[in-house]
Design an enzyme around this catalytic site. Structure first.
Site, PDB file in Angstrom:
ATOM      1  N   ALA A 259      34.440 -54.697  41.609  1.00 60.05           N
ATOM      2  CA  ALA A 259      34.974 -55.783  40.793  1.00 60.05           C
ATOM      3  C   ALA A 259      33.841 -56.655  40.251  1.00 60.05           C
ATOM      4  O   ALA A 259      33.871 -57.094  39.106  1.00 60.05           O
ATOM      5  CB  ALA A 259      35.938 -56.633  41.608  1.00 60.05           C
ATOM      6  N   GLU A 260      32.830 -56.872  41.094  1.00 58.20           N
ATOM      7  CA  GLU A 260      31.677 -57.663  40.679  1.00 58.20           C
ATOM      8  C   GLU A 260      30.923 -56.926  39.569  1.00 58.20           C
ATOM      9  O   GLU A 260      30.512 -57.513  38.572  1.00 58.20           O
ATOM     10  CB  GLU A 260      30.775 -57.891  41.903  1.00 58.20           C
ATOM     11  CG  GLU A 260      29.452 -58.579  41.626  1.00 58.20           C
ATOM     12  CD  GLU A 260      29.603 -60.066  41.338  1.00 58.20           C
ATOM     13  OE1 GLU A 260      30.760 -60.537  41.335  1.00 58.20           O
ATOM     14  OE2 GLU A 260      28.589 -60.731  41.087  1.00 58.20           O
TER      15      GLU A 260
ATOM     16  N   LYS B 245      25.155 -26.175  48.180  1.00 59.28           N
ATOM     17  CA  LYS B 245      25.466 -25.687  46.846  1.00 59.28           C
ATOM     18  C   LYS B 245      26.745 -26.385  46.410  1.00 59.28           C
ATOM     19  O   LYS B 245      27.829 -26.098  46.904  1.00 59.28           O
ATOM     20  CB  LYS B 245      25.663 -24.175  46.890  1.00 59.28           C
ATOM     21  CG  LYS B 245      25.860 -23.551  45.535  1.00 59.28           C
ATOM     22  CD  LYS B 245      25.808 -22.029  45.645  1.00 59.28           C
ATOM     23  CE  LYS B 245      26.057 -21.376  44.297  1.00 59.28           C
ATOM     24  NZ  LYS B 245      27.321 -21.783  43.698  1.00 59.28           N
TER      25      LYS B 245
ATOM     26  N   ASP C  31      32.146 -54.836  37.435  1.00 61.83           N
ATOM     27  CA  ASP C  31      32.946 -54.923  36.216  1.00 61.83           C
ATOM     28  C   ASP C  31      32.802 -56.299  35.563  1.00 61.83           C
ATOM     29  O   ASP C  31      32.771 -56.416  34.344  1.00 61.83           O
ATOM     30  CB  ASP C  31      34.423 -54.647  36.526  1.00 61.83           C
ATOM     31  CG  ASP C  31      34.644 -53.193  36.921  1.00 61.83           C
ATOM     32  OD1 ASP C  31      33.743 -52.370  36.648  1.00 61.83           O
ATOM     33  OD2 ASP C  31      35.696 -52.883  37.504  1.00 61.83           O
TER      34      ASP C  31
ATOM     35  N   LYS D  71      26.762 -17.834  49.672  1.00 62.71           N
ATOM     36  CA  LYS D  71      28.085 -18.420  49.437  1.00 62.71           C
ATOM     37  C   LYS D  71      29.028 -18.118  50.588  1.00 62.71           C
ATOM     38  O   LYS D  71      29.062 -17.000  51.085  1.00 62.71           O
ATOM     39  CB  LYS D  71      28.673 -17.883  48.125  1.00 62.71           C
ATOM     40  CG  LYS D  71      27.980 -18.469  46.905  1.00 62.71           C
ATOM     41  CD  LYS D  71      28.495 -17.845  45.622  1.00 62.71           C
ATOM     42  CE  LYS D  71      29.709 -18.577  45.112  1.00 62.71           C
ATOM     43  NZ  LYS D  71      30.049 -18.129  43.732  1.00 62.71           N
TER      44      LYS D  71
ATOM     45  N   CYS E 168      70.824 -34.238  32.601  1.00 59.99           N
ATOM     46  CA  CYS E 168      70.634 -33.290  33.697  1.00 59.99           C
ATOM     47  C   CYS E 168      70.538 -34.031  35.040  1.00 59.99           C
ATOM     48  O   CYS E 168      69.655 -34.866  35.232  1.00 59.99           O
ATOM     49  CB  CYS E 168      69.361 -32.485  33.456  1.00 59.99           C
ATOM     50  SG  CYS E 168      68.907 -31.413  34.819  1.00 59.99           S
TER      51      CYS E 168
ATOM     52  N   CYS F 171      68.632 -24.225  32.539  1.00 60.93           N
ATOM     53  CA  CYS F 171      68.221 -25.109  33.633  1.00 60.93           C
ATOM     54  C   CYS F 171      68.911 -24.668  34.918  1.00 60.93           C
ATOM     55  O   CYS F 171      70.128 -24.488  34.937  1.00 60.93           O
ATOM     56  CB  CYS F 171      68.585 -26.549  33.299  1.00 60.93           C
ATOM     57  SG  CYS F 171      68.361 -27.665  34.703  1.00 60.93           S
TER      58      CYS F 171
END
Ligand SMILES: [Zn+2]
Length: 719
Positions: free
Chosen positions: A42-43, A131, A45, A338, A467, A432
């Site tokens: 907030a600060e 990775k 911003d 991996k 519906c 539907c």
């Protein structure tokens, strides 16, 4: 109370601008590079807003590298393809520890360091780091300024995504100055690394997309790639992407000679310069120790705030790297190990067709329960019927399931060899499944996960506004905590009320439940106390602010954040209902498709009726300013784009800009057709003429003083 200070002078502005930029840069660096924030969001911003107002007031102090420009520039038309300074090779990868050891053996051999009798020299230092599953990018800094960002592309050329990358706060636009005495930074410095989406951000965006009825991203990498492909850098700025550097590209010019010399030294330098890096999690000259580290990371990686899919092992020393060289595809001095994705096979028992609050009909797999990444799952998303068709999924099939981003279970593919004889394809419902009304099929948009395959559909939708399935989902959403927050009106109560025959077919019906107190008391498990609770909860919901109500109605493309944007832009529901489509289109982050959908809804029969009925049952749609919760009432300035010009008797322009911003206005530097109001002091010049030409509302100082809330009017000078 904030009376105009009248003390800030023109000459103080440059110093304050420099101070603010310094503060914001330090805060950014602390957050992204050092991972130890020094101020709350907030600060940050607030300081950013102050800087933005100052820059608007003093265009001469503007700087393309100012943190204010990181909200993203103008939309771009497309991405140019550009050549990489040096080929951007991909890294060889393997799923096997044996391969890893074999790679190491080859490496020692070609360096003349084998295990043999005549082997010489110390084995090279190896580094292993996480990775991260993101999008590879090359950042080029010239004389300390970010000049270009290219995707890997085919390794020889990549897409120029500089404008989007400039909106990523994790990536510095200018490199930090070196302390005196430290070696100078090379004139050309190219850092390569990974742009990624933190898991928390991934979940936040998917929840938002879900609320706005958009297809969720499959995984964080996918979400990152999708974000970087946006033509509107503002969208990139709204998503908090991260970056880590893990490699070098071109390093050239004076001071290049002798720079770094090893991967670890290079990362240290980059970190000093303000670029986040991917630090080594393990280093050793012994491949056995590296393998152990990889085994250990297999479990700890799940605690990382971002998605990882393995470890990268590389030779540290640049001289040795160069000596080892590259193959046609990848460098010999680096390899990626991996982890196999946790994927299980199970059997598809049936497919449920669910109707959402906007009528979207979605297939969901019901499977034999299976343990996946720590939890038992028996449901998995099939995304949509286009995907079902593409993957040729049939009832009774053995299917492979995985958790996307290790979060959402989804069906990856079918094991066709195990398909039972005569297995039937899954038929998308032509009506539907709940109300049996007609469904509409939506073709893919060019820019979706479907890759724009015209054969495939992205959504099927029940278009019957009555519906019951949609109404039920809408009511559950409407009453939910983050929308109207009606205590006591949960899913079960809604079902009980409907089953009890009490009218509950529209949002307005919720506010008429008080007329059915007796009937409510007759429902199962609804005692006096719970009925009173419910009715009290409904009473309190009558004064929910406009932004909340808009987000609760389940309008397509309008989730909580877009509802806020709408409420911010307009002073009242009436203003919103009177707005032209073009005005909606101008809202930051909206765009033509969203503007049209929302405009159509607001003027549709259903939309008109919804708002009229809600007014009839006593909803007031108050609209306080969202940016500052202290501003309780709506002012004449809320949501307006205002330009100040000329000299004012009672205010310094800076101070006035601050007051107006505090009241919810946006103060900008120049007059355009988007300007709502010009406040003109004495001796106003070209801005006044332009505003007159464009027919923009113009106020003089007297009118301004009249409109300002009393606490913001200047005090009479002390005697
Ligand atoms: Zn239906």
């Amino acid at each position: 109370m904030s009376a105009p200070k009248g003390t800030s002078s023109r000459s103080a502005a440059p110093a304050r601008v420099a101070e603010l930029r310094g503060l914001l840069l330090r805060a950014n660096r602390a957050y992204y590079v050092d991972a130890s924030p020094i101020m709350p969001d907030a600060e940050f911003d607030r300081l950013l807003a102050e800087l933005s107002a100052l820059e608007a007031e003093h265009p001469e102090l503007d700087d393309a590298d100012s943190p204010t420009h990181r909200v993203g520039g103008e939309p771009i038309k497309g991405f140019a393809t550009k050549a990489h300074s040096r080929p951007m090779l991909s890294i060889d990868n393997t799923y096997s520890e044996d391969d890893l050891r074999a790679w190491h053996g080859r490496l020692l051999k070609s360096l003349g360091m084998g295990d043999g009798l005549f082997a010489g020299g110390d084995p090279p230092m190896l580094l292993a780091d996480a990775k991260i599953d993101g999008v590879a990018v090359a950042l080029r800094y010239e004389r300390g300024r970010l000049v270009q960002a290219l995707t890997r592309g085919d390794g020889v050329t990549g897409d120029d995504i500089t404008e989007n990358v400039r909106a990523i706060r994790a990536i510095p636009l200018t490199l930090a100055a070196r302390p005196s005495g430290a070696p100078a930074t090379p004139e050309v410095l190219e850092a390569r690394g990974e742009i990624y989406m933190p898991l928390a951000e991934f979940e936040r965006i998917n929840a938002e997309r879900d609320a706005a009825d958009l297809e969720p991203f499959m995984n964080p990498r996918n979400a990152t790639a999708g974000t970087l492909k946006q033509l509107d850098p503002k969208v990139v700025a709204q998503r908090r992407l991260g970056f880590v550097a893990h490699g070098r590209g071109e390093i050239d010019g004076p001071h290049a000679e002798g720079f770094a010399g090893s991967h670890s030294a290079f990362l240290r330098e980059l970190k000093e310069l303000g670029i986040p890096v991917s630090p080594a999690l393990s280093h050793s000259t012994d491949i056995g120790a590296i393998v152990l580290a990889i085994q250990g990371f297999a479990t700890t990686r799940h605690d990382c705030p971002y998605a990882t899919d393995g470890m990268v092992v590389r030779v540290d020393d640049w001289l040795l790297q160069d000596q080892l060289g590259v193959t046609s595809k990848s460098p010999r001095w680096v390899i990626a190990y991996k982890y196999p994705a946790e994927r299980k096979t199970t059997v598809l028992l049936r497919v449920d067709h669910q109707v959402g609050k906007t009528g979207k009909v979605t297939p969901r797999a019901v499977m034999e329960p299976v343990v996946l990444a720590g939890t038992t799952v028996q449901h998995a998303t099939l995304h949509n019927y286009g995907q079902v068709r593409k993957k040729d999924i049939r009832l009774g099939d053995t299917i492979e399931v995985e958790k996307a981003g290790e979060i959402i279970p989804y069906v990856v593919s079918v094991v066709e060899a195990k398909r039972p004889k005569g297995a039937q394809p899954i038929q998308p419902p032509s009506a539907c499944p709940i109300c049996h009304g007609p469904v509409e099929i939506e073709p893919p948009e060019a820019d979706t996960a479907q890759g724009g395959d015209p054969e495939l559909e992205t959504a099927r939708r029940c278009v019957n506004p009555e519906c019951p399935a949609q109404i039920r989902e809408k009511l559950i959403w409407f009453a939910g905590r983050k929308q109207m927050d009606i205590d006591g009106l949960g899913e079960r109560t809604i079902d009980a009320i409907a089953a009890g025959g009490i009218p509950l077919a529209s949002f307005a019906d919720v506010f008429r439940l008080g007329q059915h107190r007796e009937a409510l008391l007759g429902l199962e498990r609804m005692g006096e106390k719970s009925v009173d609770n419910l009715l009290q909860g409904i009473e309190q919901a009558r004064t929910r602010p406009l932004g909340r109500v808009l987000g609760a109605l389940g309008i397509r493309h309008v989730g909580a954040s877009n509802a806020k944007l709408l409420a911010k832009r307009f002073r009242s529901l009436q203003d919103l209902l009177e707005a032209e489509e073009a005005v909606l289109n101008q809202i930051e982050g909206f765009g033509p498709i969203r503007a049209r959908t929302v405009h159509e809804y607001l003027h549709s029969q259903a939309g008109t009726q919804t708002f009229r009925e809600l007014e009839q049952v006593g909803l007031t749609f108050p609209n306080p300013d969202y940016r500052d919760q202290n501003v309780a009432q709506c002012s004449a300035f809320t949501g307006r784009k205002i330009v100040l010009t000329g000299s004012l008797e009672s205010f310094e322009r800076n101070d006035l800009a601050e007051i107006l911003e505090g009241l919810g206005a946006k103060v900008t530097g120049s007059v355009s057709k988007h300007t709502d109001l010009l406040i003109a002091g004495a001796a106003a010049g070209s801005k006044l003429t332009k505003a007159q030409e464009l027919g923009i509302e113009i106020w003089d100082e007297a009118k301004l003083l009249e409109a300002l809330p009393p606490e913001h009017r200047p005090q009479p000078p002390a005697a």
